[in-house]
Design a protein around this motif. Structure first.
Motif, PDB file in Angstrom:
ATOM      1  N   ILE B 110       0.854  -1.191   0.000  1.00 27.40           N
ATOM      2  CA  ILE B 110       0.000   0.000   0.000  1.00 27.40           C
ATOM      3  C   ILE B 110       0.888   1.238   0.000  1.00 27.40           C
ATOM      4  O   ILE B 110       1.807   1.345   0.814  1.00 27.40           O
ATOM      5  N   PHE B 111       0.614   2.149  -0.931  1.00 26.99           N
ATOM      6  CA  PHE B 111       1.278   3.459  -0.948  1.00 26.99           C
ATOM      7  C   PHE B 111       0.292   4.482  -0.389  1.00 26.99           C
ATOM      8  O   PHE B 111      -0.883   4.493  -0.777  1.00 26.99           O
ATOM      9  N   VAL B 112       0.773   5.342   0.471  1.00 19.50           N
ATOM     10  CA  VAL B 112      -0.115   6.318   1.084  1.00 19.50           C
ATOM     11  C   VAL B 112       0.654   7.620   1.299  1.00 19.50           C
ATOM     12  O   VAL B 112       1.891   7.602   1.378  1.00 19.50           O
ATOM     13  N   SER B 113      -0.074   8.746   1.370  1.00 18.35           N
ATOM     14  CA  SER B 113       0.578  10.016   1.709  1.00 18.35           C
ATOM     15  C   SER B 113       0.097  10.461   3.081  1.00 18.35           C
ATOM     16  O   SER B 113       0.132   9.675   4.008  1.00 18.35           O
ATOM     17  N   LYS B 114      -0.362  11.701   3.201  1.00 16.04           N
ATOM     18  CA  LYS B 114      -0.744  12.188   4.534  1.00 16.04           C
ATOM     19  C   LYS B 114      -2.118  11.681   4.988  1.00 16.04           C
ATOM     20  O   LYS B 114      -2.333  11.419   6.158  1.00 16.04           O
ATOM     21  N   GLU B 115      -3.047  11.580   4.048  1.00  7.11           N
ATOM     22  CA  GLU B 115      -4.410  11.185   4.425  1.00  7.11           C
ATOM     23  C   GLU B 115      -4.492   9.671   4.548  1.00  7.11           C
ATOM     24  O   GLU B 115      -4.258   8.954   3.584  1.00  7.11           O
ATOM     25  N   THR B 116      -4.864   9.202   5.727  1.00  3.07           N
ATOM     26  CA  THR B 116      -4.749   7.764   6.001  1.00  3.07           C
ATOM     27  C   THR B 116      -6.089   7.029   6.016  1.00  3.07           C
ATOM     28  O   THR B 116      -6.133   5.843   6.327  1.00  3.07           O
ATOM     29  N   SER B 140       5.315   5.224   2.288  1.00  4.69           N
ATOM     30  CA  SER B 140       4.716   6.553   2.325  1.00  4.69           C
ATOM     31  C   SER B 140       5.767   7.638   2.181  1.00  4.69           C
ATOM     32  O   SER B 140       6.918   7.453   2.569  1.00  4.69           O
ATOM     33  N   ASN B 141       5.345   8.761   1.616  1.00  2.00           N
ATOM     34  CA  ASN B 141       6.203   9.940   1.581  1.00  2.00           C
ATOM     35  C   ASN B 141       5.980  10.844   2.800  1.00  2.00           C
ATOM     36  O   ASN B 141       6.409  11.993   2.813  1.00  2.00           O
ATOM     37  N   HIS B 142       5.278  10.308   3.794  1.00  2.00           N
ATOM     38  CA  HIS B 142       5.092  11.002   5.065  1.00  2.00           C
ATOM     39  C   HIS B 142       5.209   9.977   6.193  1.00  2.00           C
ATOM     40  O   HIS B 142       5.056   8.779   5.970  1.00  2.00           O
ATOM     41  N   GLU B 143       5.402  10.466   7.397  1.00  2.00           N
ATOM     42  CA  GLU B 143       5.572   9.559   8.536  1.00  2.00           C
ATOM     43  C   GLU B 143       4.253   9.258   9.253  1.00  2.00           C
ATOM     44  O   GLU B 143       4.205   8.406  10.141  1.00  2.00           O
ATOM     45  N   ASP B 144       3.167   9.931   8.861  1.00  2.00           N
ATOM     46  CA  ASP B 144       1.916   9.858   9.637  1.00  2.00           C
ATOM     47  C   ASP B 144       1.443   8.435   9.910  1.00  2.00           C
ATOM     48  O   ASP B 144       0.934   8.138  10.991  1.00  2.00           O
ATOM     49  N   ALA B 145       1.552   7.577   8.913  1.00  2.00           N
ATOM     50  CA  ALA B 145       0.948   6.257   9.050  1.00  2.00           C
ATOM     51  C   ALA B 145       1.837   5.267   9.802  1.00  2.00           C
ATOM     52  O   ALA B 145       1.395   4.172  10.144  1.00  2.00           O
ATOM     53  N   ARG B 146       3.095   5.648  10.077  1.00  2.00           N
ATOM     54  CA  ARG B 146       4.025   4.672  10.664  1.00  2.00           C
ATOM     55  C   ARG B 146       3.489   3.977  11.911  1.00  2.00           C
ATOM     56  O   ARG B 146       3.500   2.732  11.984  1.00  2.00           O
ATOM     57  N   ILE B 186      -1.488  -0.984  -4.158  1.00  2.00           N
ATOM     58  CA  ILE B 186      -2.695  -0.186  -3.898  1.00  2.00           C
ATOM     59  C   ILE B 186      -2.296   1.246  -3.578  1.00  2.00           C
ATOM     60  O   ILE B 186      -1.556   1.487  -2.618  1.00  2.00           O
ATOM     61  N   LEU B 187      -2.803   2.178  -4.381  1.00  2.00           N
ATOM     62  CA  LEU B 187      -2.545   3.594  -4.113  1.00  2.00           C
ATOM     63  C   LEU B 187      -3.701   4.133  -3.281  1.00  2.00           C
ATOM     64  O   LEU B 187      -4.764   4.449  -3.806  1.00  2.00           O
ATOM     65  N   ALA B 188      -3.473   4.209  -1.965  1.00  2.00           N
ATOM     66  CA  ALA B 188      -4.533   4.586  -1.034  1.00  2.00           C
ATOM     67  C   ALA B 188      -4.398   6.074  -0.714  1.00  2.00           C
ATOM     68  O   ALA B 188      -4.066   6.449   0.388  1.00  2.00           O
ATOM     69  N   ARG B 189      -4.720   6.903  -1.712  1.00  2.00           N
ATOM     70  CA  ARG B 189      -4.489   8.356  -1.658  1.00  2.00           C
ATOM     71  C   ARG B 189      -2.988   8.670  -1.580  1.00  2.00           C
ATOM     72  O   ARG B 189      -2.548   9.430  -0.715  1.00  2.00           O
ATOM     73  N   TYR B 190      -2.231   8.094  -2.511  1.00  2.00           N
ATOM     74  CA  TYR B 190      -0.812   8.438  -2.667  1.00  2.00           C
ATOM     75  C   TYR B 190      -0.750   9.573  -3.668  1.00  2.00           C
ATOM     76  O   TYR B 190      -1.164   9.425  -4.819  1.00  2.00           O
ATOM     77  N   MET B 191      -0.283  10.727  -3.235  1.00  2.00           N
ATOM     78  CA  MET B 191      -0.453  11.941  -3.996  1.00  2.00           C
ATOM     79  C   MET B 191       0.737  12.295  -4.890  1.00  2.00           C
ATOM     80  O   MET B 191       0.971  13.465  -5.198  1.00  2.00           O
ATOM     81  N   GLN B 192       1.508  11.294  -5.290  1.00  2.00           N
ATOM     82  CA  GLN B 192       2.604  11.533  -6.214  1.00  2.00           C
ATOM     83  C   GLN B 192       2.275  10.887  -7.557  1.00  2.00           C
ATOM     84  O   GLN B 192       1.651   9.828  -7.608  1.00  2.00           O
ATOM     85  N   ILE B 193       2.732  11.532  -8.628  1.00  2.00           N
ATOM     86  CA  ILE B 193       2.522  10.962  -9.955  1.00  2.00           C
ATOM     87  C   ILE B 193       3.569   9.885 -10.207  1.00  2.00           C
ATOM     88  O   ILE B 193       4.727  10.026  -9.826  1.00  2.00           O
ATOM     89  N   LEU B 194       3.123   8.789 -10.827  1.00  2.00           N
ATOM     90  CA  LEU B 194       4.044   7.698 -11.158  1.00  2.00           C
ATOM     91  C   LEU B 194       4.504   7.843 -12.606  1.00  2.00           C
ATOM     92  O   LEU B 194       3.729   8.245 -13.473  1.00  2.00           O
TER      93      LEU B 194
END
Lengths: 302, 302, 302, 302
Positions: B110-116, B140-146, B186-194
């Protein structure tokens, strides 16, 4: 909808295609190989499976249900032959089954009382060519529906009804059902109770629309009782009629949101929209042989 | 959901049953007899069909698709044999096909950004035993979900990302995908373009959730644009990722009613609920091998 | 959701705005001029009406209900003054009324048993800042929920329960309710029956989620009974608890479509999704003072 | 629906009640005290507020909108007086406003082409007494709808149309609009483009039904394009017509679920059901003065 107008006629080519369409419903004890037997039978009889849905009540020792829609060139000529050949297979696997043909349109009667919205919806679908049936007669205990029904060239019979004359009314109704060779009886908000004898006469061939989300509000006055209870959704239920009031096998249900501002009059208005579409769907699925009744439930192959 | 807790383990008996469950997906030119061939093959190999769904793109000269779920004793021992025997049939009928086994759980990242919220929903379903997968890594590109991810014993990798370092970020990500042997991303609101390279690497194996009812509001800021347009329903769309932004094959969509009082913040709140359930459904169907991609569309066998 | 994390804290500016927000609920005999009286009172006390909803049970001789949300600079200083001044108006018009302030967050307790999906949903909404309450305690007759609850810094009390020790269990529960100064008690799938004494203690302050579309399937085993009846939609209902089982005022209901393939296990899975969102909505509306109970119904001002 | 039958006439008592019902719509800069001013004005003029809804685009420096429905004895006699007295208030607070009276039924024209389902729905609602309007004329570029329209005693005008004769067609149409003193023009699947001149002539008084979930599939062939894109829901949108094709203020939208088996013909069938109800709702809300157009959005007070 235009009055005095024939139902949309399909083109000759479409008709040709439909007359080669058949549907086979089967119910039997589940065991390995049933699909193989059926599909091989159809293939050997020159048929191509177009649509197939199955359901097993239980992977082990369950009952198996299948609906197969197929295409076969010259089906009308070959169908008797196919049906004959199927008998041995059915016997070997203990199958209950039903062959039906798109070309043999079911003949429907509609019973209605004062409220005509469900009748209107059925007529509208029928005129659009979306109900694959011949509507052969409309019977009502009120005169309200006569003009629209007769304007479409459908016979309309007014039979006043009340509980004191129920027996004689039903005799007259059954006489008409026989005369018009009715396959399906649709109760489109017909507000009279039918006797057990009448219901038995048409077992699994009467579809009713009940104006509540069953099993809530069985019986009379469902909108009044929904109002009293303060529910936040109201619904409608189409079901086959049995001799347990509002307890027959459910075919379709739907709901709409309401709130505290909706009085009984409003609930009825909103409810009419639900009733219309729920009844029309149930009738359509019945006409397309998509429903198998099993115990007090339905299997609906969409 | 309880933390530090294993996913609900099915009873031994359930596991035994599942290890004998297989699924066969087939796509081939439509012609009479295909169902017969497949069902006879399975029957001859001791398998009982539990569920079967089919679709033909066109009754004449169309493409035929079928999904069959079956049970076979000792499937894990026999499956190689079955697959070998199937090769001739597949060749004879020009079939593309896929055998899968309930016992071989797919491995998901799962790839995720800030919104979990989407991640949380997947973890919740997974802990309930409702997502038939091993979640092997969260990136993730953020630590929030760790904290939540690690509390469930799932490896969490923080890889900061932005468009200037895209290539090197994706190399690192691909390295992890390989290391964890990932089947589904699964891109679970991952906000980077691939990048196109990355997408090609995982063709038909990346599921994204887009926060609009596609094809409305393709691209960035869909809630802002929905607000500007004054729509009365907002939606979310899960789809396979292709190299046309937000234009990959749609798997599932849903909507909720909104009105003039809903500002962008509210639209986002309501939207989160839609996104959660739409993504979870798409992932579940993918894991159950219910989806066939055909051109830019999906066939989803419910 | 991240564990060991504080609920999202609003910015100082947002807090400043909220501390000047008040809500006035009024119920009184309907007569001309009520809106004028109330709006003039608020205007004279420096308040600006932000949102107002009203309902009259009957245009003639009915009961009038209104909810007004307003903004007033320095509300926390002025509110006592306003409330004092309002007394004469209330007396003159025979009003029942309630002043509440966004700044005074209600204190909630959650009761839960083994199934934690409703609890999880409430915690998720709360962490997102979408439930305007302090969750001050979770009480359960099982230990399952302890880790997640404690990880969020919320006190968790395990009180085993069964019908033989009901009285002593409830005494302990009431003791905790008092200790934590609980305003609202949420039954998030708490599977024990509460005694009349307990219910009276928290009249109109206990919200329950029932796992059926009430009034269908009152009591135990609703999914089993829905399966037996063969309904085509299943639902959930949130309501205030009264001493008539499952017959308290309904706050919110919702449904999902099911079909003949859904066994009881599946109905429960689908049902959990409905229960989660129906309970969360009811709790949110209660916390925002959007609900007035009138007889056995609710007026919900959306 | 019965033909040759008058619209259900309300009882004298109901009519009496309705003739004392008024509706006031106001738009003005938001500031404290507006509700007080309006409610006090109405109270001083002997009116009782029955229903009131308001909306503020922004708590600070926003625009304030309110719809008030009220009852006043002898309204038809007093209304001129009230309107005169209101002028000063409106000027003082920079209000745009509109007084309307239930007794002054709006006069509607319906434009239709070959597909009559939306027309039929409107006629059905109208006959049930659920559309508070006089349908004064139906205009079509086809003859299909003539029989049903004329059977209801409504004038039907056949005006063939194509892009080469647009100017002269619209002159004829405008002539009829003037002759029949039309307040509202309903495009019930009228498949001709209107010129900017024509649209300007009836600004904010033309309601169209577009057969897609706007802004997806603007323009021609939306069902064909929905099919191509493989969407899982299709929709319909009712909106005020402006000179940007399909971009006018949206009034109402709804959707239905579809799947891969639905070909374009099926999408159109399903779509017709959505179009019918979405258009009927929009028209009803317009007739009840529930809609305020603000920029390119609508505020709909339900």
């Amino acid at each position: 909808m235009s009055i005095n107008t024939q139902v949309k006629v399909n083109s000759k080519q479409q008709q040709k295609q439909l007359e080669n369409r058949g549907c086979l419903l089967v119910k039997c004890p589940d065991k390995p190989g049933i699909v193989s037997v059926l599909s091989t039978f159809l293939h050997n009889h020159g048929s191509n499976i177009i649509e197939s849905s199955q359901y097993s009540s239980d992977p082990e020792n369950g009952i198996f249900f299948i609906r197969i829609e197929y295409h076969r060139e010259n089906l009308l000529i070959e169908k008797e032959n196919m049906e004959n050949d199927f008998r041995d297979i059915a016997a070997a696997h203990d199958m209950e089954y039903d062959f039906s043909y798109r070309n043999d349109r079911k003949r429907s009667a509609i019973f209605v009382s004062k409220e005509t919205h469900c009748l209107m919806e059925l007529l509208w679908e029928w005129q659009n060519g979306d109900l694959d049936t011949d509507i052969v007669v409309v019977i009502s205990n009120h005169e309200d529906a006569r003009p629209i029904v007769e304007s479409l060239g459908i016979p309309f019979h007014y039979i006043p009804a009340n509980k004191d004359i129920r027996k004689q009314v039903e005799e007259e109704q059954i006489g008409l059902m026989d005369k018009y060779e009715v396959d399906l009886l649709i109760l489109a908000r017909y507000m009279q109770i039918l006797t057990p004898d009448f219901v038995r006469h048409f077992e699994s061939r009467i579809i009713n629309i009940h104006h509540s989300f069953l099993p809530a509000f069985i019986g009379a006055g469902p909108y009044e009782r929904a109002y009293e209870r303060g529910v936040k959704l109201i619904g409608a239920t189409s079901h086959y009629v049995t001799n347990n009031l509002d307890e027959g096998p459910i075919i379709e249900q739907d709901v709409e949101r309401v709130d505290h501002r909706d009085d009984v009059i409003n609930l009825k208005k909103i409810g009419r929209q639900i009733e219309r579409r729920v009844l029309a769907k149930a009738v359509k699925w019945h006409l397309e042989n998509r429903i198998i009744v099993e115990g007090n439930k339905t299997i609906v192959f969409h």
